[in-house]
Scaffold this active site. Structure first.
Site, mmCIF file in Angstrom:
data_model
loop_
_atom_site.group_PDB
_atom_site.id
_atom_site.type_symbol
_atom_site.label_atom_id
_atom_site.label_comp_id
_atom_site.label_asym_id
_atom_site.label_seq_id
_atom_site.Cartn_x
_atom_site.Cartn_y
_atom_site.Cartn_z
ATOM 1 C CG LEU A 1 -1.805 -1.206 1.456
ATOM 2 C CD1 LEU A 1 -2.512 -1.104 2.804
ATOM 3 C CD2 LEU A 1 -2.818 -1.336 0.329
ATOM 4 C CE1 TYR B 1 0.016 8.319 -6.988
ATOM 5 C CE2 TYR B 1 -2.066 8.547 -8.177
ATOM 6 C CZ TYR B 1 -1.318 7.985 -7.154
ATOM 7 O OH TYR B 1 -1.899 7.081 -6.304
ATOM 8 C CE LYS C 1 -0.010 4.457 -6.797
ATOM 9 N NZ LYS C 1 0.253 3.531 -5.674
ATOM 10 C CG ASN D 1 -11.157 9.925 -5.626
ATOM 11 O OD1 ASN D 1 -10.104 10.505 -5.423
ATOM 12 N ND2 ASN D 1 -11.861 10.085 -6.740
ATOM 13 N N PRO E 1 -46.647 5.183 38.998
ATOM 14 C CG PRO E 1 -45.735 4.197 40.909
ATOM 15 C CD PRO E 1 -45.579 5.391 40.009
#
Length: 366
Positions: A52, A102, A106, A131, A278
């Protein structure tokens, strides 16, 4: 199973590590602070790897190469040198199909893993995640959901530049459950998906999250039992400051006792409770369509019924320890009397929210 989790101190890492431990796996946690010897020990022991760790908002674009590609290459090299063909689950990104730093990093990391898999016969499962949202995500970083939840929970405004901008979301608990299922069934090489995935807009997302604190005042909860709203509500609550863990609701009191509305729904009625001393009788009315369920929590209660048409009568005596539901019947006037020596406490569900303009509650003695 011993599972090596890289990025174990991050948002997804924490959620994965907790669930792995809950179901009996041993987590070998790796973070940016882990020393070289601990890395080596974890790589040698690992029976499976959940990768991760990565970089998504670096100060320098060059960090995409070192944090995503370089770290992945280091992991694969260590596994190869240890002769460990452990299966690997990798959290990639849907931005991998975009030609930008980015996304490119990946794609390159995926290639490193697949090459390692071919050489070592290690199964490689790649998830190009959209997301991801849920508890423990850092607000004001890279998650609109985390930022919105954090700010709304503190009464702060949220800035929206384009309400119509689309978002594709997956809930972190769903991601973790898919990972666990893959671990149990056996990791297979290829690209995998997490379901359900939610398609929404920034404006719709903000509207849903803004509705959560409002429900404390109206007592009417959004539909938080399923789907995206359920996941967002759980996420929103995880960002509440501790001084907002509780809130008060109105208490209506008279000589008979107290009546408190707890929760209302848009289409499934409301929940309340009441008390009676009561000898006190409450009710003595009938409904045409409204129905109610009574659960005596504490005390001893007598329920009286009379059919408006036939005059037939019926009575029920209930003790608080019985876990027994008494329902009101349309066209039957009814009441409830405390026949015990202590305060009577009764939980009440009605199938519709009380409307003073159309109460469907007609006074008539049993």
């Amino acid at each position: 199973m011993k599972v090596l989790v890289t990025g174990a101190n991050g948002f997804m890492g924490r959620n994965v590590a907790v669930r792995l431990g809950e179901v009996g796996h041993t987590v070998l946690a790796i973070s940016r602070d882990t020393d070289a010897q601990s890395w080596l020990n974890a790589v040698r022991e690992a029976e499976l790897v959940v990768h991760l760790a990565g970089v998504n908002r670096p100060a320098d674009v060059a960090e995409f190469e070192t944090g995503n590609v370089g770290l992945t290459r280091q992991l694969c090299t260590m596994l190869a040198e240890a002769g460990n063909p452990a299966p690997i689950i990798y959290s990639s990104s849907i931005q991998a199909d975009r030609d930008q730093p980015y996304g490119n990093s990946k794609v390159a990391a995926e290639a490193v893993l697949l090459t390692h898999g071919e050489a070592s016969s290690a199964p490689i499962a790649i998830f190009r995640l959209p997301n991801v949202f849920g508890k423990w995500a850092r607000p004001n970083y890279n998650s609109a959901v985390a930022t919105f939840c954090h700010r709304v929970a503190r009464g702060e405004t949220i800035e929206i530049h384009d309400p119509s901008a689309t978002l594709r979301l997956v809930y972190v608990d769903d991601v973790v459950e898919v990972f666990l299922r893959l671990i149990e069934q056996g990791v297979s090489t290829g690209y995998h998906e997490v379901t359900p995935a939610y398609q929404t807009t920034v404006g719709e997302l903000a509207e849903i999250i803004r509705s959560f604190p409002e429900s404390r005042g109206t007592l009417t909860t959004p539909r938080v039992g399923t789907g995206l709203t359920r996941a967002l509500y759980s996420t929103y609550l995880s960002y509440l400051p501790v001084d907002l863990f509780d809130y008060r609701v109105p208490i209506h009191a008279d000589l008979r006792g107290r009546f408190v509305e707890m929760l209302k729904t848009s289409d499934s009625g409301q929940f309340s409770y009441f008390t009676a001393g009561p000898g006190i009788t409450r009710g003595d009315h009938y409904h045409h369509s409204k129905v109610e369920k009574f659960l005596v929590i504490s005390g001893r209660a007598h329920f009286g019924f009379r059919d408006l048409q036939s005059g037939q009568r019926h009575e029920i005596v209930v003790e608080g320890h019985e876990g027994r539901i008494v329902e009101t019947i349309p066209g039957w006037t009814h009441n409830i009397t405390n026949i015990g020596d202590n305060e009577l406490i009764v939980m009440l569900w009605a199938n519709e929210i009380f409307d003073r303009a159309r109460p469907d509650t007609v006074a008539m003695k049993v």
